[in-house]
Design a protein around this motif. Structure first.
Motif, PDB file in Angstrom:
ATOM      1  N   TYR A  70       0.824  -1.202   0.000  1.00 30.78           N
ATOM      2  CA  TYR A  70       0.000   0.000   0.000  1.00 30.78           C
ATOM      3  C   TYR A  70       0.867   1.266   0.000  1.00 30.78           C
ATOM      4  O   TYR A  70       0.524   2.254  -0.651  1.00 30.78           O
ATOM      5  CB  TYR A  70      -0.950  -0.002   1.189  1.00 30.78           C
ATOM      6  CG  TYR A  70      -2.052   1.009   1.051  1.00 30.78           C
ATOM      7  CD1 TYR A  70      -2.807   1.078  -0.112  1.00 30.78           C
ATOM      8  CD2 TYR A  70      -2.344   1.908   2.078  1.00 30.78           C
ATOM      9  CE1 TYR A  70      -3.827   2.015  -0.251  1.00 30.78           C
ATOM     10  CE2 TYR A  70      -3.360   2.841   1.947  1.00 30.78           C
ATOM     11  CZ  TYR A  70      -4.100   2.882   0.772  1.00 30.78           C
ATOM     12  OH  TYR A  70      -5.100   3.810   0.637  1.00 30.78           O
ATOM     13  N   HIS A  82      -6.905   6.069   3.156  1.00 29.47           N
ATOM     14  CA  HIS A  82      -7.003   4.675   3.579  1.00 29.47           C
ATOM     15  C   HIS A  82      -7.642   3.761   2.544  1.00 29.47           C
ATOM     16  O   HIS A  82      -7.491   2.546   2.610  1.00 29.47           O
ATOM     17  CB  HIS A  82      -7.795   4.582   4.885  1.00 29.47           C
ATOM     18  CG  HIS A  82      -7.029   5.070   6.070  1.00 29.47           C
ATOM     19  ND1 HIS A  82      -6.023   4.360   6.670  1.00 29.47           N
ATOM     20  CD2 HIS A  82      -7.118   6.240   6.747  1.00 29.47           C
ATOM     21  CE1 HIS A  82      -5.528   5.055   7.682  1.00 29.47           C
ATOM     22  NE2 HIS A  82      -6.163   6.201   7.740  1.00 29.47           N
ATOM     23  N   LYS A  83      -8.379   4.341   1.574  1.00 25.44           N
ATOM     24  CA  LYS A  83      -9.101   3.498   0.620  1.00 25.44           C
ATOM     25  C   LYS A  83      -8.867   3.913  -0.828  1.00 25.44           C
ATOM     26  O   LYS A  83      -9.664   3.592  -1.704  1.00 25.44           O
ATOM     27  CB  LYS A  83     -10.603   3.544   0.920  1.00 25.44           C
ATOM     28  CG  LYS A  83     -10.991   3.063   2.313  1.00 25.44           C
ATOM     29  CD  LYS A  83     -12.493   3.181   2.528  1.00 25.44           C
ATOM     30  CE  LYS A  83     -12.893   2.757   3.929  1.00 25.44           C
ATOM     31  NZ  LYS A  83     -14.371   2.907   4.151  1.00 25.44           N
ATOM     32  N   LYS A  87      -9.768  -0.496  -1.625  1.00 30.21           N
ATOM     33  CA  LYS A  87      -9.867  -1.533  -0.594  1.00 30.21           C
ATOM     34  C   LYS A  87      -9.758  -0.905   0.789  1.00 30.21           C
ATOM     35  O   LYS A  87      -9.198   0.182   0.948  1.00 30.21           O
ATOM     36  CB  LYS A  87      -8.769  -2.588  -0.762  1.00 30.21           C
ATOM     37  CG  LYS A  87      -8.697  -3.242  -2.124  1.00 30.21           C
ATOM     38  CD  LYS A  87      -7.585  -4.274  -2.157  1.00 30.21           C
ATOM     39  CE  LYS A  87      -7.401  -4.849  -3.556  1.00 30.21           C
ATOM     40  NZ  LYS A  87      -6.795  -3.868  -4.488  1.00 30.21           N
ATOM     41  N   THR A  88     -10.257  -1.611   1.792  1.00 31.78           N
ATOM     42  CA  THR A  88     -10.092  -1.192   3.178  1.00 31.78           C
ATOM     43  C   THR A  88      -8.798  -1.793   3.729  1.00 31.78           C
ATOM     44  O   THR A  88      -8.260  -2.753   3.150  1.00 31.78           O
ATOM     45  CB  THR A  88     -11.267  -1.677   4.041  1.00 31.78           C
ATOM     46  OG1 THR A  88     -11.244  -3.117   4.088  1.00 31.78           O
ATOM     47  CG2 THR A  88     -12.596  -1.207   3.473  1.00 31.78           C
ATOM     48  N   GLN A  91      -9.288  -5.465   4.152  1.00 35.29           N
ATOM     49  CA  GLN A  91      -9.263  -6.222   2.900  1.00 35.29           C
ATOM     50  C   GLN A  91      -7.833  -6.428   2.408  1.00 35.29           C
ATOM     51  O   GLN A  91      -7.494  -7.516   1.919  1.00 35.29           O
ATOM     52  CB  GLN A  91     -10.092  -5.495   1.839  1.00 35.29           C
ATOM     53  CG  GLN A  91     -11.588  -5.582   2.079  1.00 35.29           C
ATOM     54  CD  GLN A  91     -12.387  -4.709   1.133  1.00 35.29           C
ATOM     55  OE1 GLN A  91     -11.918  -3.640   0.688  1.00 35.29           O
ATOM     56  NE2 GLN A  91     -13.599  -5.134   0.804  1.00 35.29           N
ATOM     57  N   ARG A  92      -6.994  -5.419   2.555  1.00 40.95           N
ATOM     58  CA  ARG A  92      -5.600  -5.568   2.122  1.00 40.95           C
ATOM     59  C   ARG A  92      -4.876  -6.615   2.960  1.00 40.95           C
ATOM     60  O   ARG A  92      -4.108  -7.436   2.442  1.00 40.95           O
ATOM     61  CB  ARG A  92      -4.875  -4.220   2.204  1.00 40.95           C
ATOM     62  CG  ARG A  92      -5.329  -3.223   1.152  1.00 40.95           C
ATOM     63  CD  ARG A  92      -4.413  -2.023   1.100  1.00 40.95           C
ATOM     64  NE  ARG A  92      -4.539  -1.155   2.251  1.00 40.95           N
ATOM     65  CZ  ARG A  92      -5.398  -0.162   2.354  1.00 40.95           C
ATOM     66  NH1 ARG A  92      -6.245   0.094   1.363  1.00 40.95           N
ATOM     67  NH2 ARG A  92      -5.429   0.607   3.436  1.00 40.95           N
TER      68      ARG A  92
END
Length: 240
Positions: A70, A82-83, A87-88, A91-92
């Motif tokens: 990320y 953050h997204k 993805k959250t 989720q990552r």
């Protein structure tokens, strides 16, 4: 002598953007390694937790993978948040193979000219996170056990020549395998009402309800008008 200007811009509850410009000596040459920065952030994070009376966290390869990917995404695209990859944080972490019970995330970016040391970069990041209530809450999370640190360097076009932007991602997590598993059994001949923390449950006679949660549970119920509380250990069954 170095001169620094720190400007903090806060986003969501678990995000902080720090913009730092530090004038460096003109003879600086070698670029500080990303691995050294990550290791120093991890060390300073655990040092802070220990000063606060909390257990140190263990670096996890899967959390490391998620955080690093990320950080590189933000450095590559210039997007921040953050997204921004769609993805959250959870989720990552899940895509990295970490079956999570708790996931918390801090992010930041800092800008330097020249060649700051790993300690200087890490100190700026930690200082910003600690000074923010939301990020400090993540740093001091009591029931997380794992840590992932991602750092990526970017020479974005709007920076002065010789300047670098360092994106950092700090992931705190707890695996589902370490969740608290307990059960509540109704041994009475009538329904029983009880709460686990703030959530209410109704249990029919002679039945058992299994629970799983990430933090230590507190059970409350009334027996003949008297309030009773229980703090079950993982694997324990409480008879009501």
């Amino acid at each position: 002598m170095r001169e620094g200007i720190l400007k903090a811009v806060f986003g969501a509850a678990a995000a902080v953007a720090l913009t730092v410009t530090v004038a460096q000596a003109p003879n600086a040459v070698a670029i500080t390694s990303i691995e050294a920065i990550q290791q120093t952030i991890a060390e300073q994070t655990n040092a802070y937790r220990q000063r606060e009376g909390l257990k140190p966290l263990v670096r996890d390869e899967r959390l490391q993978e998620a955080a690093n990917a990320y950080a590189h995404f933000m450095a590559r695209t210039g997007q921040y948040g953050h997204k921004v990859d769609g993805k959250t944080p959870a989720q990552r972490v899940g895509q990295a193979g970490y079956d999570h019970c708790i996931v918390r995330e801090n992010i930041a970016f800092v800008e330097f000219t020249g060649n700051p040391t790993a300690k200087e970069i890490a100190a700026r990041l930690l200082s910003g996170w600690i000074s923010s209530i939301g990020h400090r809450k993540n740093l001091k999370a009591r029931y997380v056990t794992g840590l992932g640190i991602g750092v990526a360097r970017s020479d974005v076009k709007d920076l002065p020549r010789g300047a670098w932007r360092y994106y950092a991602v700090q992931v705190f997590a707890k695996p589902i395998a370490d969740a608290f598993r307990f059960a509540v059994r109704n041994t009475r001949g009538q329904p029983v009402e009880y709460t686990v923390d703030s959530k209410s449950f109704s249990l029919p006679p002679n039945t058992t309800h299994k629970h799983l949660q990430c933090s230590p549970p507190l059970i409350k119920t009334k027996v003949r008008g008297e309030q009773r509380t229980y703090k079950p250990k993982s694997g324990q069954t409480i008879d009501l």
